[in-house]
Design a protein around this motif. Structure first.
Motif, PDB file in Angstrom:
ATOM      1  N   ARG A 342       0.835  -1.198   0.000  1.00 39.87           N
ATOM      2  CA  ARG A 342       0.000   0.000   0.000  1.00 39.87           C
ATOM      3  C   ARG A 342       0.874   1.254   0.000  1.00 39.87           C
ATOM      4  O   ARG A 342       2.042   1.211   0.400  1.00 39.87           O
ATOM      5  CB  ARG A 342      -0.891   0.011   1.251  1.00 39.87           C
ATOM      6  CG  ARG A 342      -1.895  -1.112   1.278  1.00 39.87           C
ATOM      7  CD  ARG A 342      -2.992  -0.850   0.248  1.00 39.87           C
ATOM      8  NE  ARG A 342      -4.114  -1.746   0.419  1.00 39.87           N
ATOM      9  CZ  ARG A 342      -4.469  -2.682  -0.454  1.00 39.87           C
ATOM     10  NH1 ARG A 342      -3.752  -2.883  -1.560  1.00 39.87           N
ATOM     11  NH2 ARG A 342      -5.535  -3.422  -0.240  1.00 39.87           N
ATOM     12  N   GLN A 346      -1.814   5.486   2.551  1.00 38.46           N
ATOM     13  CA  GLN A 346      -2.737   4.437   3.009  1.00 38.46           C
ATOM     14  C   GLN A 346      -2.246   3.814   4.318  1.00 38.46           C
ATOM     15  O   GLN A 346      -3.026   3.538   5.226  1.00 38.46           O
ATOM     16  CB  GLN A 346      -2.859   3.343   1.950  1.00 38.46           C
ATOM     17  CG  GLN A 346      -3.953   3.626   0.930  1.00 38.46           C
ATOM     18  CD  GLN A 346      -3.901   2.639  -0.225  1.00 38.46           C
ATOM     19  OE1 GLN A 346      -2.808   2.323  -0.715  1.00 38.46           O
ATOM     20  NE2 GLN A 346      -5.053   2.167  -0.627  1.00 38.46           N
ATOM     21  N   ASN A 349      -3.185   5.868   7.132  1.00 42.54           N
ATOM     22  CA  ASN A 349      -4.572   5.638   7.549  1.00 42.54           C
ATOM     23  C   ASN A 349      -4.674   4.387   8.415  1.00 42.54           C
ATOM     24  O   ASN A 349      -5.406   4.362   9.398  1.00 42.54           O
ATOM     25  CB  ASN A 349      -5.490   5.483   6.336  1.00 42.54           C
ATOM     26  CG  ASN A 349      -5.630   6.786   5.586  1.00 42.54           C
ATOM     27  OD1 ASN A 349      -5.370   7.854   6.161  1.00 42.54           O
ATOM     28  ND2 ASN A 349      -6.014   6.724   4.316  1.00 42.54           N
TER      29      ASN A 349
END
Ligand SMILES: Nc1ncnc2c1ncn2[C@@H]1O[C@H](COP(=O)(O)OP(=O)(O)OP(=O)(O)O)[C@@H](O)[C@H]1O
Ligand SMILES: [Mg+2]
Length: 401
Positions: A342, A346, A349
């Protein structure tokens, strides 16, 4: 190793200076960050020494659980008795836990027994006992500070005793004031169940104990570690890790327990000092399994990322790690499994999500040249256990590493 288990254990060097001092009922000589409260109490009660038996004080202490209300008042009681003894003034102090002594009768008997151990336990009504108490104080020319700790329990069952105790000398003209009271409650609203005059008496002096900040908890833990554990056996970094956990829980008792458990764990492993894994092990027994539960519902991508954090933390001597230190291993793991790594944002997150679930904590630190940098820390679960939980979860999703 011989099979004499006691001898073997006694031969082992201990990390403790004195284990007893981590007991939650132990009252230390100092209470860092409660100096202000001790000063206020001393000011309030000073006239008991300067004008013996002419004034009575009634104070109500409030504040959340585990923030030193009981410990502060016990230390204050000792100080008051000591200061009065020095001046040959008779002041005594008795600490009653109303959760234990739940009726008027039990409270009164406990008070009288603190003064006279041989007083018979049965055969008196509460009214008789109040008279016995007044008489004792008068004949011994004594002033008594009665602390009613966890007062809410007595309010439920015996509001009238509180009334009588706060009023005991008020009926007689020019009577000597023989009783002072400190009540301790977590939630102030419980005094609304008292009669109006007792309530207004208690409301006159309210001392609110504020919650400790994270820094204050660190100082307190440092002091408590200093009197209980050998100097070389812990570092500030370890105490900071503990302080963060205790701050979340809010109760210093948790920190004392955690320090004790972690030290026991270190001893059982023949370690000479506490490391972050000892804290995780200590914390694991004390924490709920909710974090472990949350892991079961994570996607494979998130699990792999979490695994990279854990593996890197395991290798590291530090209790925290930066995101850039993880990326290498994360990419290798993805490659091995044929997954697309990723993007950086990301992964950010993911980290925020992990933090919300209480799986990790994120510490943002400012660094001179590079600006702000995030560090990841795992406090709750021993990494060895954590890794095996993740491996099992991945297996259940068809991934074998
Ligand atoms: N400032 C401090 N310095 C050192 N130890 C502290 C300090 N504050 C609290 N402690 C320790 O933390 C533990 C909890 O404190 P204490 O029993 O006084 O809490 P409390 O406010 O009375 O909580 P509760 O409302 O649950 O009864 C005790 O073992 C006490 O010795
Ligand atoms: Mg208490």
């Amino acid at each position: 190793m011989s099979t004499d288990y006691f001898e073997n254990l006694l031969k082992k060097p201990s990390l403790f200076i004195d284990e007893k001092t981590l007991d939650i009922n132990f009252i230390p000589d100092n209470l860092p960050h409660r100096e202000k409260e001790l000063t206020i109490l001393s000011q309030l009660f000073l006239s008991l020494i300067t004008y013996p038996n002419s004034i009575s004080r009634k104070v109500l202490i409030t504040g959340k659980t585990g923030i030193g209300k009981t410990a502060t008042v016990k230390l204050f009681g000792k100080m008051l008795v000591k200061a009065s003894n020095k001046r040959e003034i008779q002041i005594d102090y008795v600490h009653i836990n109303c959760r234990k002594e739940r009726t008027n009768y039990k409270v009164l008997i406990k008070i009288i027994h603190s003064l006279n151990k041989s007083f018979p336990k049965r055969g008196y009504s509460p009214q008789d006992l109040l008279e016995v108490l007044t008489e004792y104080l008068n004949t011994h020319d004594l002033h008594l500070l009665i602390v009613l700790d966890e007062l809410s329990y007595l309010i439920q069952n015996g509001g009238d005793l509180i009334y009588s105790l706060t009023r005991i000398n008020d009926d007689m003209l020019n009577a000597k004031q023989r009783i002072s009271i400190i009540g301790i409650v977590r939630d102030i609203s419980c005094i609304n169940n008292l009669d109006v005059s007792t309530m207004s008496t208690l409301q006159r002096n309210i001392l609110k104990f504020e919650n400790y900040t994270k820094k204050q908890i660190f100082d307190i833990m440092k002091y408590r570690a200093g009197i209980s554990i050998k100097e070389n056996a812990y570092s500030d970094e370890i105490l900071e890790m503990i302080a963060k956990i205790v701050f979340k829980v809010g109760d210093i008792r948790y920190g004392l327990n955690l320090l004790w458990k972690a030290s026991k764990y270190a001893e059982s492993r023949n370690l000479k000092y506490l490391n972050s894994e000892c804290i995780r092990f200590g914390n694991q027994d004390l924490m709920s399994f909710s974090t472990q539960d949350a892991i079961k519902y994570l996607s494979i991508q998130k699990l792999i990322f979490l695994l990279s954090i854990i593996k890197n933390l395991k290798k590291s001597e530090n209790s925290e790690i930066s995101i850039s230190e993880i990326l290498n291993l994360y990419k290798i793991l993805c490659e091995n499994l044929g997954l697309n790594p990723r993007s950086y944002s990301q992964l950010w997150n993911y980290l925020n999500e992990f933090e919300k679930e209480d799986i990790i904590s994120l510490n943002i630190k400012s660094e001179a040249i590079k600006g702000r940098k995030a560090f990841i820390e795992i406090q709750d679960i021993p990494l060895v256990n954590f890794e095996s939980i993740i491996n099992t979860t991945l297996k259940s999703k068809g991934i074998n590493l």
